[in-house]
Design a protein around this motif. Structure first.
Motif, PDB file in Angstrom:
ATOM      1  N   ALA A 250       0.846  -1.189   0.000  1.00 49.63           N
ATOM      2  CA  ALA A 250       0.000   0.000   0.000  1.00 49.63           C
ATOM      3  C   ALA A 250       0.876   1.231   0.000  1.00 49.63           C
ATOM      4  CB  ALA A 250      -0.897   0.006   1.238  1.00 49.63           C
ATOM      5  N   SER A 251       0.449   2.293  -0.676  1.00 44.83           N
ATOM      6  CA  SER A 251       1.194   3.548  -0.657  1.00 44.83           C
ATOM      7  C   SER A 251       0.216   4.698  -0.613  1.00 44.83           C
ATOM      8  CB  SER A 251       2.122   3.681  -1.869  1.00 44.83           C
ATOM      9  OG  SER A 251       1.368   3.822  -3.048  1.00 44.83           O
TER      10      SER A 251
ATOM     11  N   SER B 119       6.053   3.780   0.680  1.00 48.54           N
ATOM     12  CA  SER B 119       5.325   2.536   0.447  1.00 48.54           C
ATOM     13  C   SER B 119       5.776   1.502   1.458  1.00 48.54           C
ATOM     14  CB  SER B 119       5.568   2.015  -0.978  1.00 48.54           C
ATOM     15  OG  SER B 119       6.923   1.667  -1.160  1.00 48.54           O
ATOM     16  N   THR B 120       4.891   0.578   1.785  1.00 48.83           N
ATOM     17  CA  THR B 120       5.221  -0.487   2.735  1.00 48.83           C
ATOM     18  C   THR B 120       4.872  -1.832   2.121  1.00 48.83           C
ATOM     19  OG1 THR B 120       3.040  -0.402   3.780  1.00 48.83           O
ATOM     20  CG2 THR B 120       4.768   0.983   4.725  1.00 48.83           C
ATOM     21  N   GLU B 121       5.743  -2.804   2.362  1.00 54.96           N
ATOM     22  CA  GLU B 121       5.481  -4.190   1.991  1.00 54.96           C
ATOM     23  C   GLU B 121       5.701  -5.051   3.224  1.00 54.96           C
ATOM     24  OE1 GLU B 121       6.798  -5.554  -2.206  1.00 54.96           O
ATOM     25  OE2 GLU B 121       8.290  -4.079  -1.568  1.00 54.96           O
ATOM     26  N   VAL B 122       4.808  -5.992   3.460  1.00 55.01           N
ATOM     27  CA  VAL B 122       4.917  -6.892   4.606  1.00 55.01           C
ATOM     28  C   VAL B 122       5.206  -8.299   4.107  1.00 55.01           C
ATOM     29  CG1 VAL B 122       3.719  -7.890   6.586  1.00 55.01           C
ATOM     30  CG2 VAL B 122       3.351  -5.485   5.992  1.00 55.01           C
ATOM     31  N   PHE B 123       6.288  -8.886   4.624  1.00 51.47           N
ATOM     32  CA  PHE B 123       6.676 -10.250   4.269  1.00 51.47           C
ATOM     33  C   PHE B 123       6.566 -11.117   5.519  1.00 51.47           C
ATOM     34  CE2 PHE B 123       8.980  -7.317   1.525  1.00 51.47           C
ATOM     35  CZ  PHE B 123       8.692  -7.823   0.262  1.00 51.47           C
ATOM     36  N   GLN B 124       5.785 -12.175   5.434  1.00 52.40           N
ATOM     37  CA  GLN B 124       5.606 -13.049   6.598  1.00 52.40           C
ATOM     38  C   GLN B 124       5.004 -14.387   6.173  1.00 52.40           C
ATOM     39  OE1 GLN B 124       1.407 -11.083   8.074  1.00 52.40           O
ATOM     40  NE2 GLN B 124       2.239 -12.725   9.294  1.00 52.40           N
TER      41      GLN B 124
ATOM     42  N   LEU C 238      -6.180  -9.922  12.648  1.00 44.98           N
ATOM     43  CA  LEU C 238      -5.196  -8.904  12.306  1.00 44.98           C
ATOM     44  C   LEU C 238      -4.282  -8.769  13.518  1.00 44.98           C
ATOM     45  CD1 LEU C 238      -4.114  -6.631  10.468  1.00 44.98           C
ATOM     46  CD2 LEU C 238      -5.814  -5.110  11.518  1.00 44.98           C
ATOM     47  N   ALA C 239      -3.012  -9.182  13.372  1.00 44.06           N
ATOM     48  CA  ALA C 239      -2.081  -9.183  14.501  1.00 44.06           C
ATOM     49  C   ALA C 239      -1.510  -7.804  14.763  1.00 44.06           C
ATOM     50  CB  ALA C 239      -0.959 -10.177  14.245  1.00 44.06           C
ATOM     51  N   ALA C 240      -1.339  -7.010  13.708  1.00 44.55           N
ATOM     52  CA  ALA C 240      -0.800  -5.656  13.879  1.00 44.55           C
ATOM     53  C   ALA C 240      -1.076  -4.838  12.634  1.00 44.55           C
ATOM     54  CB  ALA C 240       0.702  -5.691  14.150  1.00 44.55           C
ATOM     55  N   ARG C 241      -1.246  -3.548  12.827  1.00 42.46           N
ATOM     56  CA  ARG C 241      -1.320  -2.608  11.715  1.00 42.46           C
ATOM     57  C   ARG C 241      -0.086  -1.717  11.800  1.00 42.46           C
ATOM     58  NH1 ARG C 241      -5.680  -0.252  12.867  1.00 42.46           N
ATOM     59  NH2 ARG C 241      -7.090  -1.465  11.557  1.00 42.46           N
ATOM     60  N   VAL C 242       0.679  -1.666  10.715  1.00 41.16           N
ATOM     61  CA  VAL C 242       1.921  -0.894  10.671  1.00 41.16           C
ATOM     62  C   VAL C 242       1.679   0.357   9.828  1.00 41.16           C
ATOM     63  CG1 VAL C 242       4.380  -0.943  10.097  1.00 41.16           C
ATOM     64  CG2 VAL C 242       3.205  -3.063  10.770  1.00 41.16           C
TER      65      VAL C 242
ATOM     66  N   GLN D 160       1.100   2.280   4.933  1.00 41.43           N
ATOM     67  CA  GLN D 160       0.481   1.355   5.873  1.00 41.43           C
ATOM     68  C   GLN D 160       0.585  -0.082   5.375  1.00 41.43           C
ATOM     69  OE1 GLN D 160      -4.033   1.136   7.016  1.00 41.43           O
ATOM     70  NE2 GLN D 160      -3.105   2.761   8.258  1.00 41.43           N
ATOM     71  N   GLY D 161       0.718  -1.015   6.299  1.00 38.42           N
ATOM     72  CA  GLY D 161       0.748  -2.437   5.977  1.00 38.42           C
ATOM     73  C   GLY D 161       0.104  -3.232   7.099  1.00 38.42           C
ATOM     74  N   LEU D 162      -0.293  -4.466   6.823  1.00 37.56           N
ATOM     75  CA  LEU D 162      -1.001  -5.311   7.784  1.00 37.56           C
ATOM     76  C   LEU D 162      -0.220  -6.588   8.054  1.00 37.56           C
ATOM     77  CD1 LEU D 162      -4.618  -5.012   6.296  1.00 37.56           C
ATOM     78  CD2 LEU D 162      -3.557  -3.578   8.058  1.00 37.56           C
ATOM     79  N   VAL D 163      -0.207  -6.990   9.343  1.00 35.65           N
ATOM     80  CA  VAL D 163       0.399  -8.257   9.761  1.00 35.65           C
ATOM     81  C   VAL D 163      -0.734  -9.164  10.223  1.00 35.65           C
ATOM     82  CG1 VAL D 163       2.025  -9.369  11.341  1.00 35.65           C
ATOM     83  CG2 VAL D 163       2.512  -7.059  10.478  1.00 35.65           C
ATOM     84  N   ARG D 164      -0.816 -10.360   9.627  1.00 29.92           N
ATOM     85  CA  ARG D 164      -1.945 -11.256   9.874  1.00 29.92           C
ATOM     86  C   ARG D 164      -1.513 -12.507  10.626  1.00 29.92           C
ATOM     87  NH1 ARG D 164      -3.604 -13.587   5.411  1.00 29.92           N
ATOM     88  NH2 ARG D 164      -5.758 -13.916   6.083  1.00 29.92           N
ATOM     89  N   ALA D 165      -2.491 -13.156  11.246  1.00 30.59           N
ATOM     90  CA  ALA D 165      -2.279 -14.460  11.881  1.00 30.59           C
ATOM     91  C   ALA D 165      -3.439 -15.366  11.517  1.00 30.59           C
ATOM     92  CB  ALA D 165      -2.176 -14.317  13.395  1.00 30.59           C
TER      93      ALA D 165
END
Length: 442
Positions: free
Chosen positions: A2-3, A13-18, A307-311, A328-333
């Protein structure tokens, strides 16, 4: 990915890798967040002025800078090179540091505005720099903080040069100054020669979100100072915060910057509310950084998702303006009974976990070597050699090879070298936190 694009600021811009999949009962979520800033305006974010920046150069003028005499001359030349690199309109000052701090240009507790005339005046003032007295780095930083606070600039930067140990103030006094200066300005630090203390210099750089490095040969100072100032002049937006929101019954275990270098930000959290905290990232130009976020969540059953965290990347409010969300980016579980899914390791998380271990192994190995614990030093530096090879960190591998003889790189089998040059050992220690980015194919 997302940007969010805002006028007159870089595009973040943010990218989440998990791997979002957890086994039943799993409670730890790890993610690498890549933040990239490109294009945009300048410090105009706050004031609309393209030169909304201020810099203070702190030059060690203690007695040791006269041994050899060329060292002081090199420091003067390096500071002149940095002054020549200033953009027109940038506010600046030069501080001579001994057991006290003295503003040698422009004087009067103020900053000058860079143009052809003030640059020449500043370089003329540098000729008066002589070496005498002791070293009290905290006093230098306190004066720089006061000067920068009066400038009213959004981009506030310091450059600090030292050649010796901080012998004229206690560690507690330096720590108190660093705590007082944190968040006010960033500071790049350089140790010249081999008589300074690595941990002191890296402590300053870490607390003030800057870089630390060694310039073993004083003759190389000018080019290093020029590059540092070019980097400072490339900063476009300051005080960006990494904001983390977590749901109820979850908490942040740690937050670390992992590229381009390792820096633990966990203890620097500033609570926004009970479930949200800000972590400082300093000033940004066109660049990309990676952060490792670890979240402890309430374990759940198979099929549950959360949703584990919102960055978020946030620019704090200025005056009556609300904070700006720059990315903004999202961390999921997701809990699953698929073992293949839940045991898969994210390549990015694995890579940077290894890079953090590499930095720790080097630091622990060198400490053991200094303490005469040969077995521990060999084991830790051997592990460092192995990790550097696995991650493709060729620069660190070359530095390690100056301290140990590598017998088997893959197994981490090494022998400690005898008669290691102080400069080689200090270079390895100072640069131990520098990392390489995860390989694209990963």
């Amino acid at each position: 990915m997302a940007s969010f694009e805002q006028p007159e600021v870089p595009v973040f811009s943010t990218e989440v890798f998990q791997n979002e999949y957890l086994p039943e009962g799993g409670a730890e979520v790890n993610a690498i967040v890549t933040v990239t800033a490109t294009g945009g305006g300048t410090g105009a974010v706050r004031t609309g002025a393209p030169a909304d920046a201020a810099v203070v150069v702190m030059v060690d003028c203690s007695g040791s800078m006269d041994h050899p005499p060329a060292k002081m001359r090199n420091a003067r030349d390096a500071t002149a090179a940095a002054i020549d690199t200033l953009r027109d309109g940038v506010s600046f000052a030069v501080v001579a540091g001994t057991h006290t701090a003295r503003e040698i240009f422009p004087g009067g507790g103020r900053l000058a505005v860079a143009d052809a005339t003030t640059r020449e005046q500043a370089k003329f003032a540098l000729r008066k720099l002589t070496a005498s007295g002791g070293t009290a780095i905290g006093s230098w930083l306190a004066l720089a903080d006061a000067l920068l606070a009066g400038a009213g600039a959004s981009i506030r930067h310091g450059i600090l040069l030292t050649d010796g140990r901080n012998e004229h103030e206690s560690p507690q006094e330096l720590r108190a100054v660093l705590d007082a200066c944190a968040g006010h300005f960033t500071c790049d630090c350089r140790g010249v020669g081999t008589d300074w203390e690595v941990k002191e210099v890296t402590q300053v750089a870490s607390a003030l979100l800057g870089t630390a490095d060694i310039v073993a040969d004083p003759g190389h100072l000018a080019e290093d100072f020029r590059q540092m100032m070019e980097s400072a002049m490339g900063k476009e937006v300051a005080d960006v915060q990494l904001r983390l929101w977590t749901p109820a019954n979850s908490r942040i275990a740690f937050v670390k910057q992992v590229a381009p270098s390792v820096a633990d930000l966990t203890a620097r959290r500033a609570d926004v509310n009970a479930r949200t905290g800000d972590y400082p990232t300093g000033s940004w130009g066109d660049e990309s950084r990676d952060y490792h976020v670890c979240v402890r969540v309430q374990p759940a059953g198979v099929g549950q998702e959360m949703l584990a965290a919102r960055v978020s990347l946030v620019l704090p409010s200025a005056g009556d303006e609300p904070p700006r969300v720059l990315g903004q980016g999202l961390v999921r579980a997701v809990w699953t009974d698929d073992m293949a899914a839940s045991t898969r390791i994210s390549p990015q998380v694995a890579h940077y976990t290894g890079q953090a271990e590499l930095a720790g192994a080097i630091q622990q190995g060198l400490e053991a070597r200094k303490a005469g614990d040969t077995d521990r030093a060999t084991a830790k530096l051997g592990r460092a050699v192995q990790l550097a090879a696995e991650s493709g960190n060729e620069d660190t591998a070359k530095l390690l090879a100056k301290v140990v003889d590598v017998v088997d790189e893959a197994k981490g089998t090494v022998r400690l070298k005898r008669g290691v040059a102080d400069a080689d050992e200090m270079t390895l220690e100072t640069r131990s936190t520098k990392t390489v980015r995860v390989k694209k194919q990963a």
